[in-house]
Scaffold this motif. Structure first.
Motif, PDB file in Angstrom:
ATOM      1  N   LEU A  11     -71.536 -26.056  -7.879  1.00 22.04           N
ATOM      2  CA  LEU A  11     -72.365 -24.850  -7.351  1.00 22.04           C
ATOM      3  C   LEU A  11     -72.422 -24.847  -5.812  1.00 22.04           C
ATOM      4  N   GLY A  12     -71.807 -23.744  -5.572  1.00 19.25           N
ATOM      5  CA  GLY A  12     -71.404 -23.814  -4.151  1.00 19.25           C
ATOM      6  C   GLY A  12     -70.274 -24.327  -3.583  1.00 19.25           C
ATOM      7  N   ALA A  13     -69.287 -23.903  -4.430  1.00 19.58           N
ATOM      8  CA  ALA A  13     -67.908 -24.577  -4.352  1.00 19.58           C
ATOM      9  C   ALA A  13     -67.150 -24.234  -2.987  1.00 19.58           C
ATOM     10  N   THR A  14     -67.301 -23.354  -2.351  1.00 24.19           N
ATOM     11  CA  THR A  14     -66.665 -22.756  -0.934  1.00 24.19           C
ATOM     12  C   THR A  14     -67.352 -23.281   0.167  1.00 24.19           C
ATOM     13  N   GLY A  15     -68.449 -23.913   0.031  1.00 26.95           N
ATOM     14  CA  GLY A  15     -69.288 -24.363   1.262  1.00 26.95           C
ATOM     15  C   GLY A  15     -68.539 -25.821   1.597  1.00 26.95           C
ATOM     16  N   SER A  16     -69.246 -26.363   2.651  1.00 27.00           N
ATOM     17  CA  SER A  16     -68.816 -27.644   3.209  1.00 27.00           C
ATOM     18  C   SER A  16     -68.792 -28.831   2.023  1.00 27.00           C
ATOM     19  N   VAL A  17     -70.113 -28.995   1.492  1.00 27.57           N
ATOM     20  CA  VAL A  17     -70.207 -30.116   0.475  1.00 27.57           C
ATOM     21  C   VAL A  17     -69.223 -29.720  -0.569  1.00 27.57           C
ATOM     22  N   GLY A  18     -69.093 -28.349  -1.045  1.00 33.10           N
ATOM     23  CA  GLY A  18     -68.347 -28.074  -2.240  1.00 33.10           C
ATOM     24  C   GLY A  18     -66.999 -28.476  -1.940  1.00 33.10           C
ATOM     25  N   THR A  38     -68.825 -22.032  -8.343  1.00 35.08           N
ATOM     26  CA  THR A  38     -69.573 -20.671  -8.078  1.00 35.08           C
ATOM     27  C   THR A  38     -69.377 -20.646  -6.459  1.00 35.08           C
ATOM     28  N   ALA A  39     -69.881 -19.493  -6.021  1.00 31.49           N
ATOM     29  CA  ALA A  39     -69.715 -18.922  -4.525  1.00 31.49           C
ATOM     30  C   ALA A  39     -70.693 -17.865  -4.452  1.00 31.49           C
ATOM     31  N   TYR A  40     -71.118 -17.349  -3.226  1.00 33.69           N
ATOM     32  CA  TYR A  40     -71.839 -16.595  -3.002  1.00 33.69           C
ATOM     33  C   TYR A  40     -71.107 -15.135  -2.765  1.00 33.69           C
ATOM     34  N   SER A  41     -70.292 -15.471  -1.699  1.00 27.87           N
ATOM     35  CA  SER A  41     -69.312 -13.884  -1.479  1.00 27.87           C
ATOM     36  C   SER A  41     -67.762 -14.277  -1.165  1.00 27.87           C
ATOM     37  N   LYS A  42     -67.499 -15.334  -0.902  1.00 29.44           N
ATOM     38  CA  LYS A  42     -65.981 -15.637  -0.767  1.00 29.44           C
ATOM     39  C   LYS A  42     -65.325 -15.406  -2.024  1.00 29.44           C
ATOM     40  N   VAL A 103     -76.688 -23.688  -0.850  1.00 24.60           N
ATOM     41  CA  VAL A 103     -77.703 -23.926   0.373  1.00 24.60           C
ATOM     42  C   VAL A 103     -78.807 -23.105   0.172  1.00 24.60           C
ATOM     43  N   GLY A 104     -80.221 -23.514   0.313  1.00 19.42           N
ATOM     44  CA  GLY A 104     -81.471 -22.985   0.505  1.00 19.42           C
ATOM     45  C   GLY A 104     -82.107 -22.783  -1.038  1.00 19.42           C
ATOM     46  N   ALA A 105     -83.027 -22.146  -0.991  1.00 18.72           N
ATOM     47  CA  ALA A 105     -83.959 -21.992  -2.278  1.00 18.72           C
ATOM     48  C   ALA A 105     -83.159 -21.245  -3.230  1.00 18.72           C
ATOM     49  N   LEU A 123     -77.261 -34.187  -6.108  1.00 17.78           N
ATOM     50  CA  LEU A 123     -78.137 -33.115  -5.479  1.00 17.78           C
ATOM     51  C   LEU A 123     -77.835 -32.969  -3.847  1.00 17.78           C
ATOM     52  N   ALA A 124     -77.135 -32.044  -3.553  1.00 21.68           N
ATOM     53  CA  ALA A 124     -77.111 -31.871  -2.150  1.00 21.68           C
ATOM     54  C   ALA A 124     -78.136 -30.913  -1.571  1.00 21.68           C
ATOM     55  N   ASN A 125     -78.232 -29.870  -2.392  1.00 22.51           N
ATOM     56  CA  ASN A 125     -79.308 -28.940  -2.201  1.00 22.51           C
ATOM     57  C   ASN A 125     -80.772 -29.565  -2.008  1.00 22.51           C
ATOM     58  N   LYS A 126     -81.082 -29.851  -0.747  1.00 21.66           N
ATOM     59  CA  LYS A 126     -82.382 -30.703  -0.541  1.00 21.66           C
ATOM     60  C   LYS A 126     -83.399 -29.705  -0.420  1.00 21.66           C
ATOM     61  N   GLU A 127     -83.160 -28.456  -0.282  1.00 17.44           N
ATOM     62  CA  GLU A 127     -84.306 -27.355  -0.121  1.00 17.44           C
ATOM     63  C   GLU A 127     -84.876 -27.190  -1.657  1.00 17.44           C
ATOM     64  N   CYS A 128     -84.096 -27.412  -2.559  1.00 21.28           N
ATOM     65  CA  CYS A 128     -84.816 -27.501  -3.903  1.00 21.28           C
ATOM     66  C   CYS A 128     -86.015 -28.423  -3.949  1.00 21.28           C
ATOM     67  N   ASP A 204     -69.594 -32.455  10.006  1.00 23.03           N
ATOM     68  CA  ASP A 204     -68.902 -31.069   9.986  1.00 23.03           C
ATOM     69  C   ASP A 204     -69.639 -30.548   8.880  1.00 23.03           C
ATOM     70  N   MET A 205     -70.432 -29.571   9.124  1.00 21.98           N
ATOM     71  CA  MET A 205     -71.442 -28.968   8.033  1.00 21.98           C
ATOM     72  C   MET A 205     -71.590 -27.612   8.027  1.00 21.98           C
ATOM     73  N   GLY A 206     -72.213 -26.938   7.162  1.00 25.64           N
ATOM     74  CA  GLY A 206     -72.472 -25.366   6.883  1.00 25.64           C
ATOM     75  C   GLY A 206     -73.290 -25.159   8.040  1.00 25.64           C
ATOM     76  N   ALA A 207     -73.351 -23.803   8.313  1.00 25.21           N
ATOM     77  CA  ALA A 207     -74.281 -23.048   9.633  1.00 25.21           C
ATOM     78  C   ALA A 207     -75.506 -23.438   9.637  1.00 25.21           C
ATOM     79  N   ASP A 266     -68.869 -39.178   6.997  1.00 24.00           N
ATOM     80  CA  ASP A 266     -67.765 -38.348   6.306  1.00 24.00           C
ATOM     81  C   ASP A 266     -68.837 -38.193   5.055  1.00 24.00           C
ATOM     82  N   MET A 267     -69.030 -36.879   4.437  1.00 22.21           N
ATOM     83  CA  MET A 267     -69.798 -36.776   3.352  1.00 22.21           C
ATOM     84  C   MET A 267     -68.898 -37.135   1.983  1.00 22.21           C
ATOM     85  N   ARG A 268     -67.817 -37.351   2.043  1.00 21.37           N
ATOM     86  CA  ARG A 268     -66.991 -37.745   1.108  1.00 21.37           C
ATOM     87  C   ARG A 268     -67.134 -39.190   0.434  1.00 21.37           C
TER      88      ARG A 268
HETATM   89  P1  NAD Z   1     -72.388 -24.207   3.528  1.00 15.46           P
HETATM   90  O1  NAD Z   1     -72.993 -23.162   4.146  1.00 15.46           O
HETATM   91  O2  NAD Z   1     -71.285 -24.638   3.878  1.00 15.46           O
HETATM   92  O3  NAD Z   1     -72.099 -23.697   1.797  1.00 15.46           O
HETATM   93  C1  NAD Z   1     -73.221 -23.003   0.853  1.00 15.46           C
HETATM   94  C2  NAD Z   1     -72.579 -22.824  -0.458  1.00 15.46           C
HETATM   95  O4  NAD Z   1     -73.743 -22.114  -1.326  1.00 15.46           O
HETATM   96  C3  NAD Z   1     -71.411 -21.938  -0.432  1.00 15.46           C
HETATM   97  O5  NAD Z   1     -70.463 -21.949  -1.356  1.00 15.46           O
HETATM   98  C4  NAD Z   1     -72.011 -20.455  -0.776  1.00 15.46           C
HETATM   99  O6  NAD Z   1     -71.172 -19.607  -1.267  1.00 15.46           O
HETATM  100  C5  NAD Z   1     -73.263 -20.772  -1.671  1.00 15.46           C
HETATM  101  N1  NAD Z   1     -74.422 -19.993  -1.436  1.00 15.46           N
HETATM  102  C6  NAD Z   1     -75.025 -19.378  -0.162  1.00 15.46           C
HETATM  103  N2  NAD Z   1     -75.994 -18.759  -0.456  1.00 15.46           N
HETATM  104  C7  NAD Z   1     -75.986 -18.516  -1.944  1.00 15.46           C
HETATM  105  C8  NAD Z   1     -76.857 -17.718  -2.791  1.00 15.46           C
HETATM  106  N3  NAD Z   1     -77.730 -16.868  -2.184  1.00 15.46           N
HETATM  107  N4  NAD Z   1     -76.533 -17.731  -4.133  1.00 15.46           N
HETATM  108  C9  NAD Z   1     -75.645 -18.593  -4.603  1.00 15.46           C
HETATM  109  N5  NAD Z   1     -74.918 -19.077  -3.819  1.00 15.46           N
HETATM  110  C10 NAD Z   1     -74.969 -19.280  -2.431  1.00 15.46           C
HETATM  111  O7  NAD Z   1     -73.635 -25.372   3.106  1.00 15.46           O
HETATM  112  P2  NAD Z   1     -73.181 -26.940   3.158  1.00 15.46           P
HETATM  113  O8  NAD Z   1     -73.306 -27.480   4.513  1.00 15.46           O
HETATM  114  O9  NAD Z   1     -72.376 -27.177   2.160  1.00 15.46           O
HETATM  115  O10 NAD Z   1     -74.821 -27.361   2.429  1.00 15.46           O
HETATM  116  C11 NAD Z   1     -75.137 -27.198   1.033  1.00 15.46           C
HETATM  117  C12 NAD Z   1     -76.259 -27.889   0.511  1.00 15.46           C
HETATM  118  O11 NAD Z   1     -76.029 -29.217   0.822  1.00 15.46           O
HETATM  119  C13 NAD Z   1     -77.373 -27.614   1.617  1.00 15.46           C
HETATM  120  O12 NAD Z   1     -78.755 -27.624   0.799  1.00 15.46           O
HETATM  121  C14 NAD Z   1     -77.336 -28.680   2.691  1.00 15.46           C
HETATM  122  O13 NAD Z   1     -78.894 -29.087   3.275  1.00 15.46           O
HETATM  123  C15 NAD Z   1     -76.975 -29.881   1.762  1.00 15.46           C
HETATM  124  N6  NAD Z   1     -76.311 -31.146   2.491  1.00 15.46           N
HETATM  125  C16 NAD Z   1     -75.233 -30.488   3.456  1.00 15.46           C
HETATM  126  C17 NAD Z   1     -74.453 -31.641   4.109  1.00 15.46           C
HETATM  127  C18 NAD Z   1     -73.090 -31.305   4.799  1.00 15.46           C
HETATM  128  O14 NAD Z   1     -72.542 -32.252   5.324  1.00 15.46           O
HETATM  129  N7  NAD Z   1     -72.664 -29.868   4.643  1.00 15.46           N
HETATM  130  C19 NAD Z   1     -75.084 -32.933   4.078  1.00 15.46           C
HETATM  131  C20 NAD Z   1     -76.255 -33.135   3.383  1.00 15.46           C
HETATM  132  C21 NAD Z   1     -76.561 -32.034   2.695  1.00 15.46           C
END
Ligand code: NAD
Ligand code: MG
Length: 389
Positions: A11-18, A38-42, A103-105, A123-128, A204-207, A266-268
């Protein structure tokens, strides 16, 4: 003989953790297969990943992009879906491990869906956990789900926390890099730009999480996350600034022993730990060379300059809906800062004024949490409007 592959959903495959998760899956294709992405807009990137990994289902959060997704997947057997219903469907499919990396709620309902079918949730999504920690942990127990913390600090603690002897744990110590503005005064932070804030020195993380690291709200969210994940009291969670990000966190025991997990930032590494758990798998991360690094340093957090950490602690102490309100207000404020509508130092003031304006009665259900999230976002938008006048 064919090895049975572990079925993974991201879930959130196009993000940094994904993408880091998929990098590990790509390198270990004999061990893992992909169920849903899954992704939101990409949408182009999502479709390409779904084709590359032979996913069963691809879901785009933004419903206006469903037709494009369908077109991009035409001629394949990959199913396409959109919106929140689609995200929940993705989490509901029978993957053994669901990487919750939205990311986020917005990640709350899909993560809860994976928990409710008793999956292993990485669980990466700490906001949950911040918004709905009590409810989420109750559901984990009720449905026999397994929660594996991916956040590097919590993954470190998970690796060294002896749950069978929890009463002998005196403290958990979350390390924090201090972010790009470590050592700066509150006044000097008034004029910092989004580009400066997202330039993290080690990770290196999401914005959004990068800005949270710069304000240290990230560490505040992590304190609340640790409180829910581990059998400890709020007063047993300490934060220590450690600029090299080599020690990812520590657990102190009653006999004075302090156990830590170390590694290159390195998150890997934590992702690999979660994918392979209870085994380990190889990860292509830079091996830690302590001789090369030379020295590890530590310092106290400057709570005057980084007010968000104190706000998060206060919200944790207040309990009830306060952490969910804190999180919602922070998401709104960070988005406003990223679009240059709010000063960096006003992120904390929007959060504290939103907390003051909202009722913190404890949520009783997931829909309650989402309602609190909605009301807090509105209140935070009002705070933005006041500041724009
Ligand atoms: P990111 O912004 O790089 O990626 C977020 C992903 O969530 C994307 O695939 C995006 O398409 C998706 N997304 C965003 N808004 C959405 C919505 N409204 N509905 C559905 N999908 C949505 O974020 P990230 O840096 O990969 O972080 C993801 C989560 O992991 C966050 O909760 C962050 O706190 C946590 N986390 C990240 C890191 C890191 O190194 N990046 C480390 C620890 C924890
Ligand atoms: Mg972290």
């Amino acid at each position: 003989m064919d090895i049975v592959k572990k079925r993974i959903t991201v879930l959130g495959a196009t993000g940094s953790v994904g993408l880091s998760t998929l990098d590990l899956v790509r390198r270990n294709s004999s061990k893992f297969s992909i169920v849903s992405l899954t992704a939101y807009s990409k949408v182009e990137e999502l479709a390409a990943l779904a084709v590359e990994f032979g996913a069963e289902l691809a879901v785009i959060g933004d419903e206006t992009k469903l037709a494009t997704l369908r077109n991009l997947l035409a001629g394949t057997s990959i199913e396409a879906a959109a919106g929140e219903g689609g995200l929940i469907e993705a989490a509901d499919r029978d993957a053994e491990v669901v990487m919750a990396a939205i990311v986020g709620a917005a990640g709350l309902r899909p993560t809860m869906a994976a928990v409710r079918r008793g999956a292993t949730v990485a669980l990466a999504n700490k906001e949950c956990l911040v918004c709905a920690g009590d409810l989420l942990m109750q559901e984990v127990k009720a449905h026999g789900a397994t929660l594996l913390p991916v956040d590097s600090e919590h993954n470190a603690i998970f690796q060294v926390f002896d749950v069978k002897r929890a009463s002998s744990v005196e403290k958990v110590i979350l390390t924090a890099s201090g972010g790009p503005f470590r050592g700066r005064s509150y006044d000097s932070l008034k004029s910092v730009t989004p580009a400066e804030a997202i330039a993290h020195p080690n990770w290196d993380m999401g914005a959004k999480i990068s800005v949270d690291s710069a304000t240290m709200m990230n560490k505040g969210l992590e304190v609340i996350e640790a409180y829910h994940l581990f059998p400890i009291k709020k007063s047993q969670i300490d934060v220590l600034v450690h600029p090299q990000s080599v020690i990812h966190s520590m657990v102190e025991y009653s006999d004075g022993s302090v156990l830590a997990q170390l590694g290159s930032p390195d998150m890997r590494t934590p992702i690999a730990y979660s994918l392979a758990w209870p085994e380990r798998m190889s990860a292509p991360v830079k091996r830690l060379s302590l001789a090369e690094i030379g020295s590890l340093t530590f310092e106290e957090v400057d709570l005057k300059a980084f007010r968000c950490l104190a706000l998060a602690r206060d919200a944790m102490e207040a309990g009830g809906a306060a952490p969910a309100i804190l999180n919602a207000a922070n998401e709104v404020a960070v988005a406003a800062f990223l679009s240059e509508k709010l000063r960096f130092v006003d992120i904390s003031s929007v959060v504290s004024d939103t907390l003051a304006a909202c009722d913190i009665k404890a949520p009783q259900s997931l829909s309650n949490v989402l309602e609190i999230d909605r009301i807090a976002r509105e209140a935070a938008e009002n705070q933005l409007a006041l500041r724009a006048q």
